[in-house]
Design an enzyme around this catalytic site. Sequence first.
Site, short mmCIF file in Angstrom:
data_model
loop_
_atom_site.label_atom_id
_atom_site.label_comp_id
_atom_site.label_asym_id
_atom_site.label_seq_id
_atom_site.Cartn_x
_atom_site.Cartn_y
_atom_site.Cartn_z
N GLU A 47 0.78 -1.15 -0.03
CA GLU A 47 -0.14 0.03 -0.01
C GLU A 47 0.85 1.33 0.03
O GLU A 47 2.14 1.20 0.39
CB GLU A 47 -0.94 -0.03 1.29
CG GLU A 47 -0.31 -0.35 2.62
CD GLU A 47 -1.28 -0.79 3.55
OE1 GLU A 47 -1.59 0.30 4.48
OE2 GLU A 47 -1.51 -1.98 3.93
N LYS A 57 2.84 4.40 0.92
CA LYS A 57 3.38 5.21 2.25
C LYS A 57 2.84 6.63 2.22
O LYS A 57 3.45 7.19 1.27
CB LYS A 57 4.59 5.03 2.45
CG LYS A 57 5.07 5.34 3.82
CD LYS A 57 6.53 4.97 4.00
CE LYS A 57 6.80 5.12 5.60
NZ LYS A 57 6.88 6.64 5.89
N ASP A 100 2.40 10.35 2.93
CA ASP A 100 3.33 11.43 3.49
C ASP A 100 2.39 12.59 4.47
O ASP A 100 2.34 13.40 3.96
CB ASP A 100 4.32 12.01 2.35
CG ASP A 100 5.32 12.72 3.19
OD1 ASP A 100 5.79 12.52 4.24
OD2 ASP A 100 6.01 13.50 2.19
N TYR A 102 -5.11 2.37 7.72
CA TYR A 102 -4.38 1.18 7.40
C TYR A 102 -3.97 0.38 8.47
O TYR A 102 -3.35 -0.73 8.28
CB TYR A 102 -3.13 1.70 6.37
CG TYR A 102 -2.28 2.85 7.17
CD1 TYR A 102 -1.53 2.49 8.22
CD2 TYR A 102 -2.31 3.99 6.61
CE1 TYR A 102 -0.74 3.53 8.90
CE2 TYR A 102 -1.65 5.11 7.28
CZ TYR A 102 -0.78 4.80 8.38
OH TYR A 102 0.07 5.78 8.84
N LYS A 150 11.06 2.68 0.02
CA LYS A 150 11.04 4.39 -0.08
C LYS A 150 11.26 4.59 -1.75
O LYS A 150 12.28 3.74 -2.31
CB LYS A 150 12.18 5.15 0.60
CG LYS A 150 12.15 4.83 2.10
CD LYS A 150 10.67 5.43 2.56
CE LYS A 150 10.50 6.76 3.59
NZ LYS A 150 11.80 7.20 4.13
N CYS A 168 23.62 46.31 -12.35
CA CYS A 168 22.33 45.64 -11.77
C CYS A 168 21.59 45.84 -13.05
O CYS A 168 21.42 46.77 -13.80
CB CYS A 168 21.76 46.72 -10.66
SG CYS A 168 20.00 46.45 -10.31
N CYS A 228 18.52 48.60 -12.67
CA CYS A 228 18.94 50.09 -12.44
C CYS A 228 20.30 50.45 -13.26
O CYS A 228 20.48 51.68 -13.31
CB CYS A 228 18.79 50.66 -11.08
SG CYS A 228 20.06 50.13 -10.05
N CYS A 236 23.61 45.15 -5.93
CA CYS A 236 23.28 46.36 -6.59
C CYS A 236 23.74 47.61 -5.52
O CYS A 236 23.12 47.55 -4.59
CB CYS A 236 22.03 46.38 -7.19
SG CYS A 236 21.50 47.95 -7.55
N CYS A 275 17.17 52.23 -7.29
CA CYS A 275 17.04 50.99 -8.05
C CYS A 275 15.64 50.72 -7.63
O CYS A 275 15.00 50.41 -6.60
CB CYS A 275 17.86 49.83 -7.46
SG CYS A 275 17.49 48.16 -8.24
#
Length: 718
Positions: free
Chosen positions: A127, A129, A131, A238, A326, A432, A435, A456, A462
């Site tokens: 079945e 698993k 999470d 389960y 897993k 930058c 700007c 920057c 800016c």
Amino acid sequence: MAVDTSPVETLSEEQAKAELQRLAAEIAHHDALYHGKDQPEISDADYDALKQRNDAIEAQFPQMVRTDSPSQRVGAAPAGIFAQVVHARPMLSLDNAFSDEDVQDFVASVYRFLGQMPDNSIAFTAEPKIDGLSMSLRYENRKLVTAATRGDGTTGENVTANIRTIREIPEELPADAPDIVEVRGEVYMAKSDFMALNAQMEAEGKQTYVNPRNTASGSLRQLDPKVTASRNLRFFAYAWGEISQMPEDTQWGMVQVFKRWGFPVNPLTRRLSSVEEIIAHYSDIGLKRADLDYDIDGVVYKVDRLDLQARLGFRSRSPRWATAHKFPAEQAFTTVEAIDIQVGRTGALTPVARLTPVTVGGVVVTNATLHNADYIEGIGNSGQRIREDEHDIRIGDTVIVQRAGDVIPQVLDVVLEKRPEGAAKYVFPTKCPVCGSHAVREKNEKTGKLDSVTRCTGGFVCRAQAVEHIKHFVSRNAFDIEGLGTKQVDFFFESEDPALMIRAAPDIFTLKVRQEQSLTKLENIEGFGRVSVRKLFEAIDARREIALNRFIFALGIRHVGETTAKLLARSYGSYAAFSEAMQAAAPKFGDAWNDLNNIEGIGEVVAASIVEFFKEPRNLEVVQRLLDEVRPLDAEAALTTGSPVVGKTVVFTGSLERFTRDEAKARAESLGAKVAGSVSKKTDYVVAGPGAGSKLDKARELGVQVMTEDEWLELIAG
Ligand code: IVH
């Protein structure tokens, strides 16, 4: 103070990981004391400092956000506030299998233990698993009486009121169910509900959650069941705990019974016998994984016959009759289509890889952060190589992306064989992109090494920094203006209409007046209704008076987080006093500078950054415009009137015997005193325990009043 203050930028990945782990445990410990026993060991300020450091490290290493991180708790963290429940049967965990061989070994060990030939005669259930988080639901006389989390397996928390809000969990069992039944399974949040919730958080300008599991967990651990109810949690049954009379003698049969009783059970559950079938089913579930509306992290195999389970029994914490196969870490190949640069509030240039969309573990990934120039080059935070030579990231490269623990995707490696001919090394911008100002890597003054962040230098010029600053200004822990989320700030910032534009924080407070004087009406603009406009203006007006610490935090001074803002507010008391002192501290020597550095929790880097902020005329101008509109309230004056030590500076030294240092500090601060780490002319009292050394000498030298712990207690008792 327990907080490590080494700059986050200098941490290696390993150090960051270790510290995040330590912080998660430490904060959980303090949460438990605070909420559970009402006996905090540390002051609120120290607590905030821990949380803030956790946040800062996570911001630097987003791929390392832990599932149990304090940042991922939903709402206030009420650890320990729920009553404890001792499980009638312990709730165990499962062993893991990571490969087909591990699965073969598991099956072989079952036969061996039972003394049988491996002839496929033993059936196993397989079945998904889920999470989520495991839950034990106890029914007495067919009525739900208790719902408990797993906790440490022996004792969990009583979350019955919250569990009752989950529609998928029956309140009552049918008449043929035994008198005592504990149904166990997984509470989870659907991916679709999680995405909808995050979309809503984002629209409200609030922080989004990392993954459905943490959100489900946080939603359950709410004091107010209404919050849980709004989150639409779900359940799969389960397993079971105590049952007064077993209705079936196989795992498969039990799951069918749960279904008949009204519990959701997972439709991908199968009963199989050979290792080949089991592994084929695992692969099949793996393929379906992306399309499921819930996260799974593997497949659980259980011996089907309960009499065989009983013979197999348990190792210390896990059953011999079950294992969890897993799924591997979620990785995928894709190509880098472009590398864009984002500019943040402090001017940091963050490269982002635009990827050809690819599904990684059920989530479509289109972007991955590349952190900084070094990361692209293949160099880690401590200067170590993180990829092989030449595995720098280039546009056009085929790369391996990974989502570890559901966090932000990472580019793990480059597939060199697939590098297109002529693909050039990525050249990190020196200007930058927003700007055009110079972008530089600063030198870390302490280590002398180049900072990994390219910044920057444009400041308020800016546009990127300006708009991010406004977002910071209105955020939850700053001005907390509801109705001004990311989208709205972008809209007002981009607007060219004088009646609408917000180019800097003070403009927020003139918006209403500008509206009233103009023909442009916000309520006629798409996305803003009459009601929302009224609410927005109410929310803005509600912040015309604001706590000093929030005001200081909102200014967005580099290195001044919430905790530092609180320290400053508490130390200076009023905005006028604060700003005056910061101007006086500008030369970085003299009393004002020393006082600033004497505030426990403020180091030289932070102090320098504050002083620099107040040297910049443009900053002062914005602050002045802000002060025309809002009034920062004096800090904590009301609380501490009548306290004998209000405004006094005290230093604790030596090994204290009557209280812990943190306790002493919290108590002193709650009475309005400032607690400093070193003795100066400004110190009013030195409280010395046994073994006091240089601080005591300094106090004597300066003529500061020295007292014992008992004398101090007497003084504060008034
Ligand atoms: S059986 C004694 N079945 O996985 C065995 N556990 O690693 C009891 N889980 O704490 C657990 N899906 O929260 C079982 N189909 C499943 C599961 C499952 C998820 C979780 C559960 C448990 C953890 C063990």
